[in-house]
Design an enzyme around this catalytic site. Structure first.
Site, mmCIF file in Angstrom:
data_model
loop_
_atom_site.group_PDB
_atom_site.id
_atom_site.type_symbol
_atom_site.label_atom_id
_atom_site.label_comp_id
_atom_site.label_asym_id
_atom_site.label_seq_id
_atom_site.Cartn_x
_atom_site.Cartn_y
_atom_site.Cartn_z
ATOM 1 N N SER A 1 -116.910 -59.182 31.457
ATOM 2 C CA SER A 1 -117.645 -58.477 32.517
ATOM 3 C C SER A 1 -118.277 -57.238 31.890
ATOM 4 O O SER A 1 -117.948 -56.882 30.746
ATOM 5 C CB SER A 1 -116.631 -58.065 33.586
ATOM 6 O OG SER A 1 -117.097 -57.022 34.389
ATOM 7 N N TYR B 1 -108.999 -54.982 37.324
ATOM 8 C CA TYR B 1 -110.082 -55.886 36.904
ATOM 9 C C TYR B 1 -110.633 -55.447 35.546
ATOM 10 O O TYR B 1 -110.779 -56.260 34.631
ATOM 11 C CB TYR B 1 -111.179 -55.854 37.970
ATOM 12 C CG TYR B 1 -112.323 -56.815 37.736
ATOM 13 C CD1 TYR B 1 -112.238 -58.140 38.165
ATOM 14 C CD2 TYR B 1 -113.494 -56.410 37.102
ATOM 15 C CE1 TYR B 1 -113.280 -59.037 37.965
ATOM 16 C CE2 TYR B 1 -114.541 -57.290 36.895
ATOM 17 C CZ TYR B 1 -114.433 -58.606 37.325
ATOM 18 O OH TYR B 1 -115.478 -59.479 37.124
HETATM 19 P P1 NDP Z 1 -116.551 -66.592 42.523
HETATM 20 O O1 NDP Z 1 -115.668 -65.866 43.469
HETATM 21 O O2 NDP Z 1 -117.820 -67.205 43.020
HETATM 22 O O3 NDP Z 1 -115.726 -67.734 41.778
HETATM 23 C C1 NDP Z 1 -114.422 -67.525 41.321
HETATM 24 C C2 NDP Z 1 -113.843 -68.869 40.944
HETATM 25 O O4 NDP Z 1 -112.531 -68.693 40.439
HETATM 26 C C3 NDP Z 1 -113.766 -69.825 42.110
HETATM 27 O O5 NDP Z 1 -114.235 -71.084 41.683
HETATM 28 C C4 NDP Z 1 -112.272 -69.889 42.431
HETATM 29 O O6 NDP Z 1 -111.957 -71.168 42.916
HETATM 30 C C5 NDP Z 1 -111.669 -69.660 41.045
HETATM 31 N N1 NDP Z 1 -110.319 -69.115 41.074
HETATM 32 C C6 NDP Z 1 -109.906 -67.882 41.487
HETATM 33 N N2 NDP Z 1 -108.584 -67.748 41.365
HETATM 34 C C7 NDP Z 1 -108.128 -68.932 40.854
HETATM 35 C C8 NDP Z 1 -106.852 -69.428 40.508
HETATM 36 N N3 NDP Z 1 -105.742 -68.687 40.646
HETATM 37 N N4 NDP Z 1 -106.754 -70.691 40.013
HETATM 38 C C9 NDP Z 1 -107.849 -71.460 39.862
HETATM 39 N N5 NDP Z 1 -109.098 -71.042 40.167
HETATM 40 C C10 NDP Z 1 -109.226 -69.804 40.665
HETATM 41 O O7 NDP Z 1 -116.824 -65.567 41.355
HETATM 42 P P2 NDP Z 1 -117.925 -65.434 40.210
HETATM 43 O O8 NDP Z 1 -118.591 -66.724 39.959
HETATM 44 O O9 NDP Z 1 -118.708 -64.246 40.508
HETATM 45 O O10 NDP Z 1 -116.973 -65.063 38.988
HETATM 46 C C11 NDP Z 1 -116.631 -65.960 37.956
HETATM 47 C C12 NDP Z 1 -116.125 -65.170 36.775
HETATM 48 O O11 NDP Z 1 -117.156 -64.293 36.324
HETATM 49 C C13 NDP Z 1 -114.916 -64.298 37.085
HETATM 50 O O12 NDP Z 1 -114.053 -64.269 35.968
HETATM 51 C C14 NDP Z 1 -115.553 -62.931 37.303
HETATM 52 O O13 NDP Z 1 -114.652 -61.883 37.050
HETATM 53 C C15 NDP Z 1 -116.663 -62.977 36.283
HETATM 54 N N6 NDP Z 1 -117.733 -62.020 36.517
HETATM 55 C C16 NDP Z 1 -118.544 -62.108 37.624
HETATM 56 C C17 NDP Z 1 -119.578 -61.201 37.794
HETATM 57 C C18 NDP Z 1 -120.537 -61.263 38.933
HETATM 58 O O14 NDP Z 1 -121.395 -60.365 39.029
HETATM 59 N N7 NDP Z 1 -120.480 -62.247 39.796
HETATM 60 C C19 NDP Z 1 -119.799 -60.117 36.842
HETATM 61 C C20 NDP Z 1 -118.894 -60.121 35.725
HETATM 62 C C21 NDP Z 1 -117.906 -61.042 35.587
HETATM 63 P P3 NDP Z 1 -110.835 -71.438 44.076
HETATM 64 O O15 NDP Z 1 -111.044 -70.395 45.126
HETATM 65 O O16 NDP Z 1 -111.088 -72.835 44.512
HETATM 66 O O17 NDP Z 1 -109.515 -71.308 43.376
#
Ligand code: NDP
Length: 256
Positions: free
Chosen positions: A146, A159
Site C-alpha cells: 500500500s 494497517y
Molecule cells: P476489497 O475490500 O474490495 O477486497 C478485499 C478482498 O479480501 C475481498 O475479496 C475479501 O473477500 C478478501 N478477504 C478479506 N479478508 C479475508 C480473509 N480473512 N480470508 C480470505 N479473504 C479475505 O479491497 P481492495 O480490492 O481495495 O484491496 C485488496 C488489497 O489491496 C488489500 O490487501 C488492500 O489492503 C490493498 N490495497 C488497496 C488499496 C485501495 O485503494 N483499494 C490501496 C492500497 C492497498 P471475502 O470478503 O469474500 O473474504
C-alpha cells in the site's frame, strides 16, 4: 527467455481476495494471459461469480472458500488447487482489511485482526504454496502492500504496520527462495476505487477530492490498472526481478 515472455498458458495462480477489487483486477489479467485461476475468499457466492466470470475467458477457474488467517483452511486451499488445477505457479497474497481508528483508540483485538488478515495470511499462504513451487523448480509470489508501506497513517496504525511488514516479508522470501527460482515481489497500490476505499470515502470527509489533488495522474486508480503488473510479475518477463516493491499509484508516492 521465451519468445512470448508474457504468456501464462499452462500456469495456475491462486489469488486471495480475488472475488472483487484489486484481486479480481489481477485475476482477470492473469486469466487473459492464459492462466488457470483459484479465486479465494470467505464469501462463497461472490467467489463463485468471479470464477464463473473468468471461465468465460476460456481458462479453468475455481472458487475456493477459505479464511486466509486459518492455517487449516490455507492448507486445504493449496491441496484443492493442486488437485483440481494440477499445479501452483503463482500466488497473489491480496486479501486485506482495514480498521480506521487512531493508535490510541484501536483495541488489541482490532490490531490482531488487521495484522493477521494482511500480514500473517501472506506468511501462511506463501509457506503452504512453497513446496509445490520448489518441486516445480519455479514460482512467483506477489504480495500486496500500500502507500502505507511507505507513509505513516494517523487513522490506520495496524494497517500501515501490516503493509510495512509485507515489504520486509517480501524481501526476506525473495532472498530465501531465489535459489529455488521463486521470485517474490510486492505491489504498492495508490488510491484505487474498490469496496474498501468506498468505506474510507464514507468515513473520511473530503477524501475523494484530496486523493485527486494529491495524485499526479489526477484520477483514482481502477482495478484494471492491476492486470499488467500482475502479468509482468507472474511471467518469464520478470524472471530476474525479485524483492522489489513496485508502486502502482499514478505518481502518488513520488509527489513532493
Ligand atoms: P476489497 O475490500 O474490495 O477486497 C478485499 C478482498 O479480501 C475481498 O475479496 C475479501 O473477500 C478478501 N478477504 C478479506 N479478508 C479475508 C480473509 N480473512 N480470508 C480470505 N479473504 C479475505 O479491497 P481492495 O480490492 O481495495 O484491496 C485488496 C488489497 O489491496 C488489500 O490487501 C488492500 O489492503 C490493498 N490495497 C488497496 C488499496 C485501495 O485503494 N483499494 C490501496 C492500497 C492497498 P471475502 O470478503 O469474500 O473474504
Amino acid at each position: 527467455m521465451t519468445s512470448k515472455p508474457f504468456d501464462l498458458r499452462g500456469k495456475v495462480a491462486i489469488v486471495t481476495g480475488g472475488n472483487g477489487g484489486i484481486g479480481f483486477g489481477m485475476a482477470r489479467g492473469l486469466a487473459e494471459a492464459g492462466a488457470g485461476i483459484a479465486i479465494v475468499g470467505r464469501n462463497e457466492a461472490k467467489s463463485a461469480a468471479a470464477a464463473a466470470d473468468l471461465s468465460k475467458l476460456g481458462v479453468r477457474a475455481i472458487s475456493v472458500v477459505a479464511d486466509v488467517t486459518d492455517t487449516s483452511a490455507v492448507t486445504a486451499m493449496v491441496e484443492r488447487t493442486v488437485r483440481e488445477l494440477g499445479r501452483i505457479d503463482i500466488l497473489v497474497n491480496n486479501a486485506g482489511i482495514n480498521i480506521r481508528k487512531p493508535p490510541h483508540a484501536l483495541s488489541l483485538e482490532e490490531w490482531d485482526s488487521v495484522i493477521k488478515t494482511n500480514l500473517t495470511s501472506a506468511f501462511l499462504c506463501s509457506q503452504a504454496a512453497y513446496p509445490a513451487m520448489k518441486a516445480a523448480g519455479a514460482g512467483k509470489v506477489i504480495n500486496i502492500g500500500s502507500m502505507m508501506s511507505i507513509f505513516g497513517a494517523s487513522f490506520a496504525p495496524a494497517y500501515a504496520a501490516s503493509k510495512g511488514g509485507i515489504v520486509q516479508f517480501t524481501r526476506s522470501c525473495a532472498v530465501a527462495w531465489a535459489p529455488d527460482n521463486i521470485q517474490v515481489n510486492a505491489v504498492l497500490p495508490g488510491w484505487i476505487d474498490t469496496e474498501l476505499t468506498q468505506r474510507a470515502r464514507d468515513q473520511i470527509d473530503g477524501l475523494h477530492d484530496k486523493v485527486l489533488a494529491r495524485t499526479p495522474a489526477a484520477r483514482w486508480g481502477d482495478i484494471s490498472d492491476f492486470a499488467g503488473i500482475a502479468v509482468f510479475l507472474s511471467s518469464a518477463a520478470s524472471d530476474f526481478v525479485t524483492g522489489t516493491a513496485i508502486p502502482v499509484d499514478g505518481g502518488f508516492s513520488v509527489m513532493g
